[in-house]
Design an enzyme around this catalytic site. Structure first.
Site, PDB file in Angstrom:
ATOM      1  N   TYR A   1     -17.342  28.001  29.135  1.00  0.00           N
ATOM      2  CA  TYR A   1     -16.086  27.800  28.484  1.00  0.00           C
ATOM      3  C   TYR A   1     -15.528  26.469  28.828  1.00  0.00           C
ATOM      4  CZ  TYR A   1     -16.319  32.347  26.393  1.00  0.00           C
ATOM      5  OH  TYR A   1     -16.667  33.885  25.870  1.00  0.00           O
TER       6      TYR A   1
ATOM      7  N   LYS B   1     -23.871  30.989  27.108  1.00  0.00           N
ATOM      8  CA  LYS B   1     -23.279  31.419  25.858  1.00  0.00           C
ATOM      9  C   LYS B   1     -22.211  30.278  25.533  1.00  0.00           C
ATOM     10  CE  LYS B   1     -19.576  34.392  24.249  1.00  0.00           C
ATOM     11  NZ  LYS B   1     -18.534  35.300  24.716  1.00  0.00           N
TER      12      LYS B   1
END
Lengths: 304, 304, 304, 304, 304
Positions: free
Chosen positions: E174, E208
């Site tokens: 992230y 991810k």
């Protein structure tokens, strides 16, 4: 009959009823519900004969000498797991990693020196099994050996590690030693029954035993003298294993009908499954698959 | 003939097919592809006789007593590695560091006390080997010894450390002990075949065995009784070593033709190479180089 | 003559050629170049007889019972080091700390129980030696003892610690045990030659051996049977010690001329020096100093 | 001229003269003598730009985004090593294990947050490098950073481990931080000279620096003010690196002639080699190989 | 078209080509081949919103507040795994152990204090994951955070443990922090591309990421300025993830068609699958299953 049926269901514990941790349950679920017949039964292919007996066990079927063939056979034959020593796991499991469950056999020895006080030395750790993605570990316990003290001590570390890592522990529970020989021998109902119980008392999740021989009565304690049918004997052994899933060993290569009959009786008694090595890999590929298909038919009649 | 060729290629595994970690692969690549003939074969020079037998092994060739001469011989003769104990590695390897691969022999013993239950004590660690820039470690396993339990225990630590550090592990797999003597002796086909398999089952990357003697049949199991040619025997041994590279030992100083014939048969069977000590250093420098040149000719015919 | 001279230089390695770490080199430099004759030779005074034999060794010379006297003798006599057990080092070295190099003897035992499988237990650590400002440690290895496995194991830890701390390691390499007795005994050329080599193979920086007796041939291997002069024998032993500095032990109190002759032969062969205990301290102070002066004359002829 | 030649030979130390342990020597020998030109010079391909700058460094040459291509380029282009972070080493080195030396870069960071007190966090260990079969490790030291205390602390652990494992340590010695900006900037002769010396003082085996800019004199200490040629500057930097092999960085993609001139001057001054990333992989494959060929021509003129 | 197909196959690595250990391969095989569509694609259900955002995320769908419902949804909906924090794993996974793969999320934090230098603290260990029978672990790395140093340090331990135990490591990569906000924001093509690469460079097995927004160009580096389609952007991100399986996050609850379009583009680009939380559980049970069915249709078109 229905009572017997109910009795059978009592004796084969379900995963929910065994006091398992989440990790042990997840791994046993994979073995029993995501491979093989997926019905709670199991058939395992053990393959540590190269260490335990030497390559002589492969002499009649050279392709059995190649571990890759055996692991592929386990996968293609719908086995619920293949049990090997660390060296073969390191070299061969990667090729089929995840395609068939791995049971890492943690101890093992050659049969060259005489085994007056047999003990199977540790060759690998539960952490090795975790690292390899195994779904269970195997440990050979020589029940009755004069080396019991050292055996229990090294077994204890394995049990502790297996609990810490949530790794199911399958005990090859083998009666051995002079005292066993003097009390009916390693296959007597007495010896097998005791061996099943020892595994349960000491924390195994599954136990592998030989099919009991109630006819071997020389020197056994009074409770095992008398008329017991094979069926009665294996039912007692399953009960003794209390919440430990029971696997019946195939032993040496034998005739098909004898093998199937023992399988039927075991499953009827509440065993979880079978563990067949030489009876499988000492046959030709086609013969092996035919026998396995017949064994699977037996297992299919005993879902849980 | 072409079938036989294919068979050979099946039995000598390539580095890509052995389940190796990156570190083990890098180091084996250096040994097999950046030294010697650079064709996937190998010839090693072991030099721990000063510990195992004492200086008597050097009595006929005094210059063989000086480890510096031997390491230089390994370098100049195009060997793929030289195997020594920790003391000699500490004192002598620096001089030629990186010029010839070092195999640090981790255990070893004198032959002074009688070896009824032989065990080779650990003298150095895999970390020592890393520190010295070695490309492999060696461990002597006495297959069949009554001391099997302690042997397997100390071997296991070596295997674990070798995996942790990506260090190839070469097992000197030696059948030994009274039970072996009673079952055909240390060179019997049975004993050598079993020894090769034990190394594979327990996780060796390479295994050093003696050339099998199928004629030694006194007391061997039934599978090894019968007519086997030397070629058939060594082929079976290579198969038993499943994904473990096989090195054939030269043993005691013998005649050139006998040595070369064993080398040819071994390479034909799918061995990776040879490990020759006394057969090399007990000769004069010129004679040694001449033999090595002949052995290299054999290896050159078997690239992989 | 000049050829012989060159030979000697080959066999007595210089500190630059031994593969030493900086710390080991610095400490050996202090011993060999800043004490005694400062010419690369050495004479040590070992003084652990109170543990090994008991005070009986001091009975003829009461002042020898006082460690303070011995350490002072080592200092005043120009010894290159004094070797004692931890208790005496703790109690007495402070007085002369730095004035004479300390060799901390790490293991030792009494001679009271029979030594059928002799092993010398560890009494102190390399870290103790560092703490005390010692310039070397000593370890007694009983080459050929049935206790070889335990001996090698505890020796290994000492070697590792000595490397870690840059501490020179002197091995008292003593052939012992029934097998040695059956193969010519502890002083045979065979036994001493093997002992020197074992120390080198296992990583000693210096090795203390007895002067070899080539006449002791009962039961020795063929290589040691034949006519060897004392000079030939000690030269072979020096060669076997490959890059391990060799110290010849004085052994029991003997006549001056015999002692001096062995010293001359040893130094001629390429030994680094002598280690003389009872031959020194079992004499009166004056006699001791006279013998030492004669030994120093021998050493002075063999600078390196 | 001949004097200058001698001077050059003084400043590029040989492996025998660097105080190396056997393991560091073996690994540096492999890098400098068994790969690339095999003449003691080196050219490295660093490839951690994906972490340090992000994929933008590959935007002009998409194939440069694939680590497999880069490792193959390093192998095929005859580089002496390729330097990557742990993730790429784990995923990609196995494919070419042993074919080209691996330099595991142990620390690294993104350039996203502003680097007022730059510190490059540790992402992997020397043991990872051993495990992967690497021949060296790399560490970025931000000389002059306010985070010096933490930087030195984590560097120290790396140095200790590198010594323990015999692993060569290459320091990316980068002047950084506000104080450096105020004293001539990161490329000033002053800063580069200081950075080379810091690496040597703190135990690097090789040091990577930028080519010094003697013209950057704003705020530099008096000693660096004055007329220095580029040649004089790089010679001084090589001298400051005392027994630390010097690699000159290519920095950002620049014109061929400028690049080659810096290479010539560096090698003339006694540098061991070059470390060129963007200047290589930001070109097309053919262009890259053409530049590398020219650089190799320069290196070929400076054997040692 | 066929060329594009080939490109896709290049960019989605197969398990055989990722440099995986046996354990990581076995566990990823279970996730990708024994659950969900069993075709090498995956869809995960993350459920750590109760920690990261608080129960507010469940306010519209109260049954989503009960972890048992969510794990059952993951099982019944054919998800390839469910990702939860240690507390929910301990409390709820036993019920469905082995029926759906567990991804143990190892770190996590509340969103209550302002995240100027975001760091997600470790709440559980890889050993916890082993103990629970998990098939992967998850770690949130805040790429670009000023806390990068601490983040990398704790991540490194996770990576090492994951390697030691053969446990696949999924990095929630992230982009975060003021510098990211100043360079196009967390969803910019630049930020997402960099984040994918960082995960690969640091050793993730899966990463991810959010779907990249090439339109967000304020402050991004020059390489990311220009006309890029969404398809081009996601293809570049897949390439940057080099040998790291890519999962595209669903992010906040969005309209079906937008969600499906991103899924199609991602799979077309070579992503391995999707990880959808709020988009799934913030719907009614039926709606959720309908969306999942549509997503599975997309995945079914991209087997590998």
């Amino acid at each position: 009959m229905s009572a017997e049926r109910r009795f059978t269901m009592d004796t084969r514990p379900s995963l929910d009823q065994m006091g398992l941790s989440a990790g042990k349950k997840a791994r046993l679920y994979r073995i029993l519900r995501e491979h093989g017949l997926r019905n709670g039964t199991a058939i395992f292919l053990p393959y540590d004969h190269g260490l335990e007996h030497g390559p002589r066990d492969f002499s009649g079927s050279p392709e059995a000498s190649n571990p890759r063939n055996i692991i592929r056979l386990a996968r293609d034959g719908g086995f619920n797991g293949v049990a090997v020593q660390i060296g073969l796991a390191n070299k061969f499991y990667w090729d089929y990693a995840g395609e068939v469950p791995l049971v890492l056999k943690l101890n093992g020895k050659t049969d060259i020196p005489p085994a007056t006080d047999p003990l199977s030395p540790i060759n690998a750790s539960v952490e090795d099994a975790v690292r390899l993605g195994a779904d269970a570990v195997g440990y050979t316990l020589y029940v009755g050996s004069p080396a019991q003290e050292r055996d229990f001590a090294q077994y204890r570390r394995v049990r502790e590690d297996a609990e810490r890592f949530g790794m199911p522990l399958i005990v090859w529970s083998y009666p051995r030693g002079a005292a066993i020989d003097a009390k009916g021998g390693r296959d007597s109902f007495y010896a097998v029954d005791y061996a099943a119980r020892v595994a349960s008392e000491l924390g195994a999740d599954m136990v592998k035993v030989n099919f009991p021989r109630p006819d071997k009565q020389d020197g056994v304690p009074p409770a095992y003298r008398g008329e017991f049918s094979a069926q009665q004997a294996i039912e007692a052994v399953v009960r003794s294993a209390s919440r430990t899933l029971l696997l019946v060993s195939g032993g040496e290569h034998a005739g098909d009908e004898a093998v199937l009959e023992k399988a039927r009786q075991s499953m009827e008694a509440g065993a979880t499954g079978l563990i067949f090595g030489r009876n499988v890999f000492q046959r030709s590929h086609d013969e092996a698959l035919r026998l396995v298909a017949q064994l699977r038919d037996v297992l299919a009649k005993h879902p849980s």
